[in-house]
Design an enzyme around this catalytic site. Structure first.
Site, mmCIF file in Angstrom:
data_model
loop_
_atom_site.group_PDB
_atom_site.id
_atom_site.type_symbol
_atom_site.label_atom_id
_atom_site.label_comp_id
_atom_site.label_asym_id
_atom_site.label_seq_id
_atom_site.Cartn_x
_atom_site.Cartn_y
_atom_site.Cartn_z
ATOM 1 C CD1 TRP A 20 -0.022 1.176 3.235
ATOM 2 C CD2 TRP A 20 -0.101 -1.045 3.428
ATOM 3 N NE1 TRP A 20 0.460 0.855 4.482
ATOM 4 C CE2 TRP A 20 0.424 -0.517 4.628
ATOM 5 C CE3 TRP A 20 -0.247 -2.427 3.313
ATOM 6 C CZ2 TRP A 20 0.812 -1.325 5.698
ATOM 7 C CZ3 TRP A 20 0.140 -3.229 4.373
ATOM 8 C CH2 TRP A 20 0.656 -2.667 5.542
ATOM 9 C CE1 TYR A 54 -4.573 -0.329 0.176
ATOM 10 C CE2 TYR A 54 -3.135 -2.111 -0.547
ATOM 11 C CZ TYR A 54 -4.087 -1.617 0.327
ATOM 12 O OH TYR A 54 -4.539 -2.412 1.340
ATOM 13 C CB SER A 157 -10.761 -6.362 3.321
ATOM 14 O OG SER A 157 -9.868 -5.670 4.162
ATOM 15 C CG ASN A 260 8.004 1.865 0.321
ATOM 16 O OD1 ASN A 260 7.670 0.978 -0.453
ATOM 17 N ND2 ASN A 260 7.246 2.929 0.567
#
Length: 294
Positions: A20, A54, A157, A260
């Site tokens: 995301w 996202y 979800s 990340n």
């Protein structure tokens, strides 16, 4: 890396890599994204979690640019649909809303397949419960996607048990998971019926934001102090203990980990090394609740 079977033809790695934030990285080049996926694969993390929204509708395309065929065949792609944000391709919309109509679901899947340069989604999730949902129409659309092979399996979800049973009642295809928020910052699913409902049915949940949106890492308090103590005893970091707490639960929770930073990605599997006995689990649970058990 252990694997969890969600259906007879679909298993996911026990730890899932959440993408995301991939569009937030200063480097979104195909080479750098491939490096992240390769860092996951080196640990046996084969499942990549996406959603159409996202990165302001950019994350799937960024991932797709990195997916050469040989890499695609080594991973499972999870993506989601039904949230409509008034930005990107929907910039003309007046308000954020949910759309579980067959037309929107089908169009979203076709767009996800195009952006990620693939012919199949391994697991498609309805992202949020839609209070305007026609369960019969939505269920039929999901069944059709599985029958066509465009989605190998489907789930949901952020659904509560009544949202699940409504949708499932209108489907021939079994829903295979519910991705919900679970962490030491969000322990409610352990007592509000969310996990009990899934355990009763033998369904493994996915956990988004397992580090409390980063709050477990950046804040200081009794929970963090206990995590640090356990981490020091076991030679791991705070994040590994927080995730190990989820992995220890018999519900077979699959944490979705988003970062990340390549070095952080490389250490995601450290959570599997954490030893968590019942007393330690309850020590952390009690601190998360903020009070002693009844």
């Amino acid at each position: 890396m252990p694997r969890i079977d969600l259906s007879p033809n679909l298993s996911l790695s026990r730890i899932v890599y959440g993408m995301w934030r991939v569009a937030d990285d200063s480097d979104t080049s195909p080479a750098h994204v491939r490096a992240k996926i390769e860092a996951c694969l080196e640990q046996g993390i084969t499942t990549m979690d996406q959603a159409d929204i996202y990165g302001g509708y950019r994350a799937e395309e960024i991932m797709g640019a990195a997916l050469v065929p040989e890499l695609r065949d080594r991973i499972e792609i999870v993506t989601k649909c039904d949230i409509v944000l008034p930005e990107g391709p929907f910039a003309d919309r007046r308000v954020k809303y949910y759309d579980t109509s067959p037309a929107h679901i089908t169009a979203s899947v076709e767009n996800s397949l195009r952006l990620m340069k693939t012919d199949r989604i391994d697991l498609l999730l309805i992202h949020r419960p839609d209070p305007f949902m026609d369960a019969a129409e939505t269920g039929q659309a999901l069944d059709a996607l599985v029958q066509s092979g465009k989605a190998r399996a489907v789930g949901v979800s952020n659904f509560r048990l009544y949202d699940w049973t409504l949708l499932q009642s209108a489907m021939a295809t079994p829903l295979v998971t519910n991705q919900i928020e679970i962490s030491l910052n969000r322990p409610e699913p352990f007592s509000n019926g969310d996990l009990a409902f899934l355990q009763e049915r033998g369904i493994a949940p996915m956990a988004w934001s397992p580090l409390g949106g980063g709050g477990l890492m950046t804040a200081d308090g009794p929970v963090q102090a206990a995590l640090d103590r356990i981490a020091a005893e076991q030679g791991v970091d705070r994040a590994a203990v927080a995730v190990g707490w989820l992995l220890a639960h018999p519900a077979r929770i699959l944490p979705v980990m988003g970062t990340n930073t390549l070095s952080r990605i490389a250490s995601l599997s450290d959570a599997l090394r954490v030893e968590m006995d019942r007393q330690t689990w309850f020590e952390l649970y009690t601190l998360a609740l903020g009070h002693e058990l009844p």
